[in-house]
Design an enzyme around this catalytic site. Structure first.
Site, PDB file in Angstrom:
ATOM      1  N   GLU A 129     -20.012  -3.848  10.388  1.00  0.00           N
ATOM      2  CA  GLU A 129     -20.886  -2.960  11.139  1.00  0.00           C
ATOM      3  C   GLU A 129     -21.987  -3.704  11.885  1.00  0.00           C
ATOM      4  O   GLU A 129     -22.338  -3.346  13.021  1.00  0.00           O
ATOM      5  CB  GLU A 129     -21.500  -1.923  10.196  1.00  0.00           C
ATOM      6  CG  GLU A 129     -20.526  -0.904   9.642  1.00  0.00           C
ATOM      7  CD  GLU A 129     -19.753  -1.384   8.431  1.00  0.00           C
ATOM      8  OE1 GLU A 129     -18.903  -0.637   7.932  1.00  0.00           O
ATOM      9  OE2 GLU A 129     -20.007  -2.530   7.980  1.00  0.00           O
ATOM     10  N   ARG A 183     -25.895  -0.250   7.084  1.00  0.00           N
ATOM     11  CA  ARG A 183     -25.749  -1.702   6.956  1.00  0.00           C
ATOM     12  C   ARG A 183     -26.254  -2.442   8.195  1.00  0.00           C
ATOM     13  O   ARG A 183     -26.531  -3.636   8.129  1.00  0.00           O
ATOM     14  CB  ARG A 183     -24.276  -2.045   6.738  1.00  0.00           C
ATOM     15  CG  ARG A 183     -23.700  -1.491   5.457  1.00  0.00           C
ATOM     16  CD  ARG A 183     -22.252  -1.853   5.292  1.00  0.00           C
ATOM     17  NE  ARG A 183     -21.949  -2.002   3.871  1.00  0.00           N
ATOM     18  CZ  ARG A 183     -20.973  -2.744   3.394  1.00  0.00           C
ATOM     19  NH1 ARG A 183     -20.193  -3.408   4.210  1.00  0.00           N
ATOM     20  NH2 ARG A 183     -20.768  -2.834   2.097  1.00  0.00           N
ATOM     21  N   LYS A 187       0.848  -1.186   0.000  1.00  0.00           N
ATOM     22  CA  LYS A 187       0.000   0.000   0.000  1.00  0.00           C
ATOM     23  C   LYS A 187       0.889   1.244   0.000  1.00  0.00           C
ATOM     24  O   LYS A 187       1.796   1.374   0.806  1.00  0.00           O
ATOM     25  CB  LYS A 187      -0.899  -0.019   1.242  1.00  0.00           C
ATOM     26  CG  LYS A 187      -2.143   0.829   1.134  1.00  0.00           C
ATOM     27  CD  LYS A 187      -3.080   0.544   2.299  1.00  0.00           C
ATOM     28  CE  LYS A 187      -4.383   1.322   2.156  1.00  0.00           C
ATOM     29  NZ  LYS A 187      -5.307   1.047   3.273  1.00  0.00           N
TER      30      LYS A 187
END
Length: 632
Positions: A367, A395, A282
């Site tokens: 979540e 969600r 990354k």
């Protein structure tokens, strides 16, 4: 602009490039990526990590015939560049410019709109099943990051894919896991053996021959397969996928274009579920992002040389107020637990995690689990504070309703990024929470007008014996002093922020100061407005609303939420029950449409929620010239 990138008008142009040319193109792309994102802001580190991966995908597969689905979507910048949009890349995340996420309306190569995590495999399974039903033959590829694999939806899709056994390729972009050089070399060798068409053919012929041997043939094949599996378990970290019925390939160096192309070419020839495990770094190519990828995951404009963000204001943000307040209160109350779903930095909890690590919980991109887990902790006497972006909390709607509110458990939901969030666009605007939360029984719903009120709302919520949600924007605060003694607010009580006459502006949260600005401008026209800071969307301050209704001719509700089913609707429902004659009520909110990306100021103007738009609405009312000032 680099010479090679100027020649890329679509993915087909990549197929004519040699591997050295693709490597040179990767360098040009990183330069453009760094230059643009440093000016526009955006997701830098994730895209720096997938440059070679994206080039290899498009060099081997045939987009848009072969359908590539990007999970989350914030890793699709390079995909946009090589699908004919590099010449518009400088408009990234700007008003009426390129979206920061895949957008089907923008290009035929953006197969599926994505903004939330862990959805790509499910979408790809749907696309593949539809292909099969229609008798088509193209490939479907889902590109998913290792972080997104923490989401339960991804594993639901993997389980279903293993059952379907349809032709689908999953590319797992892994920028967190590591593998030693020795194991990596052996794994790479075994992967090449596994993908070799010649060896796969020989293996199939040998197994078929052994099956023909009476009694011992079948048993011998089973032992050979067990030996192969045992070897794979020792050197390949992908047997979970094999057990689900998905062929595992990798790990593969995600920055080696030759290896990537070779692997994708072999995988393309298979007609079954395959997962290609790709290792990437990354922030690759920008040392500051490689060292601190989290800082450059999603960033505002910054100086390339130093990495310092270009700040437009020194005011504390609402997110920072939340983080500091929770640390302070948690040191006074051992029951307070901070919970987030892979957003410790974005929700201001890094300091909490550092100072109180035993009471900080990051569940990953999950979540639903975060909410129900918090309910379990609340059941045992703790005071969990669930910090999640408004758009992501959608969600967990069922968990909020059934697991928290039905049992009336004292869970505090901190809804960061409520309202419009500018350049992140429609997938991230938190403009639905007042509507999807206010109708749930037992839930108290607040929104502060400034950072001081936010601090007091948190204090109030943690002393309330029931579920509470507090929504607040992704913005700087008002610059007022907020480190004052805590005040416990009366639940369901608003306040009059400005006294006026025939028109009352009833605002909540971020719109209170906008309403005050509008009232100030209207005063120069001889129109005096009352401004109410509602504070609570639920319960409403019905007593104060009633007084305003009987002393004012026009009421205007103002919210940075969709008008449908939101705060204004709640006020209208209450007033409708009172049967008040000669009362005009208008609701100002987000219109019934998905709001595009752009600066907050521009989007608020477009939605009619800036001060000038409110002024125009009031000027259009039928207001008597003689008005009597009324004190509430």
């Amino acid at each position: 602009m680099g010479k090679l990138l100027e020649k890329i008008n679509g993915p087909q142009d990549l197929k004519a490039l040699s591997e050295p040319e693709l490597e040179a193109l990767a360098k040009e792309i990183r330069e453009l990526l760094l230059h643009t994102v440093s000016q526009t802001g955006g997701h830098l580190a994730p895209n720096l990590g997938v440059v070679e991966l994206t080039l290899a995908l498009h060099a081997i597969f045939d987009s848009p015939r072969d359908q590539i689905v990007w999970d989350v979507g914030h890793q699709a910048y390079i995909h946009k560049m090589v699908t004919g949009r590099w010449d518009r890349f400088e408009t990234l995340r700007q008003y009426k410019g390129l979206s920061g996420f895949p957008k089907p309306e923008e290009s035929e190569h953006d197969i599926f709109g994505t903004g939330h995590s862990s959805t790509s495999i499910s979408a790809a399974v749907g696309l593949a099943k539809a292909r099969d039903l229609k008798g088509e033959k193209h490939k479907v590829i889902a590109v998913i990051g290792d972080g997104s694999m923490t989401g339960g939806m991804a594993f639901e899709a993997l389980n279903h894919l293993g059952q379907l056994q349809t032709d689908l390729i999953i590319v797992l972009n892994d920028n967190e896991m590591s593998i030693s050089k020795n194991v990596g070399a052996l794994s790479r060798y075994l992967t090449r053996l596994k993908l070799s068409p010649r060896l796969r053919k020989i293996k199939a012929e040998v197994e078929e021959m052994l099956h023909r041997i009476p009694r011992v043939g079948k048993v011998t094949v089973q032992y050979l397969r067990k030996f192969e599996d045992a070897l794979n378990y020792l050197v390949i970290p992908g047997m979970l996928f094999e057990d689900l019925g998905i062929t595992y390939v990798g790990p593969i160096d995600g920055h080696n274009i030759a290896d990537l192309k070779e692997s994708f070419a072999h995988v393309k020839a298979l007609n079954k579920p395959v997962l290609v495990h790709v290792l990437t770094v990354k922030g690759k190519g920008y040392p500051l992002a490689e060292v601190n990828p989290q800082k450059f995951h999603g960033t505002g404009p910054f100086q390339v040389a130093t990495g310092r963000k270009i700040e437009s204001s020194k005011a504390v943000t609402y997110t920072e107020v939340v983080g500091k307040t929770l640390v302070n209160l948690a040191k006074q109350d051992e029951r307070i637990i901070a919970v987030t779903a892979a957003m410790a930095d974005g929700t201001g909890l890094l300091d909490f995690a550092k100072q109180l690590p035993e009471r900080f919980i990051d569940v990953g991109i999950a979540e639903e689990h975060a909410v129900t887990m918090a309910a379990g902790m609340a059941k045992k006497g703790f005071r969990p504070v669930v910090c999640i972006y408004s758009t992501f909390l959608q969600r967990a709607y069922d968990q909020i309703l059934h697991d928290v509110c039905l049992q009336n458990l004292p869970v505090l939901f901190m809804l960061d990024r409520a309202g419009l969030v500018g350049q992140d666009g429609p997938t991230h605007h938190g403009v639905f929470d007042l509507s999807y939360l206010r109708h749930i029984p037992n839930l108290t719903l607040m929104a502060p007008k400034d950072e001081a009120e936010l601090k007091d709302m948190i204090f109030t919520a943690l002393h309330h014996d029931g579920p509470v949600a507090i929504r607040y924007p992704k913005r700087d605060g008002m610059g007022i002093r907020y480190n004052t003694p805590y005040q416990q607010l009366a639940i369901g009580r608003g306040e009059i922020a400005r006294f006026g006459e025939k028109v009352a502006l009833i605002a909540i949260g971020s719109m209170v100061n906008t309403a005050l600005e509008a009232a100030k401008r209207l005063e120069s026209d001889g129109i005096s407005c009352t401004v109410m800071n509602a504070r609570f969307a639920k319960p409403l301050d019905e007593a104060l609303l009633y007084k305003l209704a009987i002393t004012h001719q026009h009421l205007i509700t103002i919210e940075e939420n969709v008008a449908a089913g939101g705060f204004g609707t709640a006020v209208l429902e209450y007033l409708n029950r009172q049967n008040l004659p000669n009362l005009s009520v208008k609701i100002l909110g987000i219109p019934d449409q998905f709001v595009p990306h752009g600066s907050n100021d521009q989007l608020l103007r477009d939605c009619g929620l800036d001060a000038e738009s409110i002024v125009k609405v009031v000027r259009g009312l039928d207001i008597p010239l003689t008005c009597m000032s009324v004190r509430i």
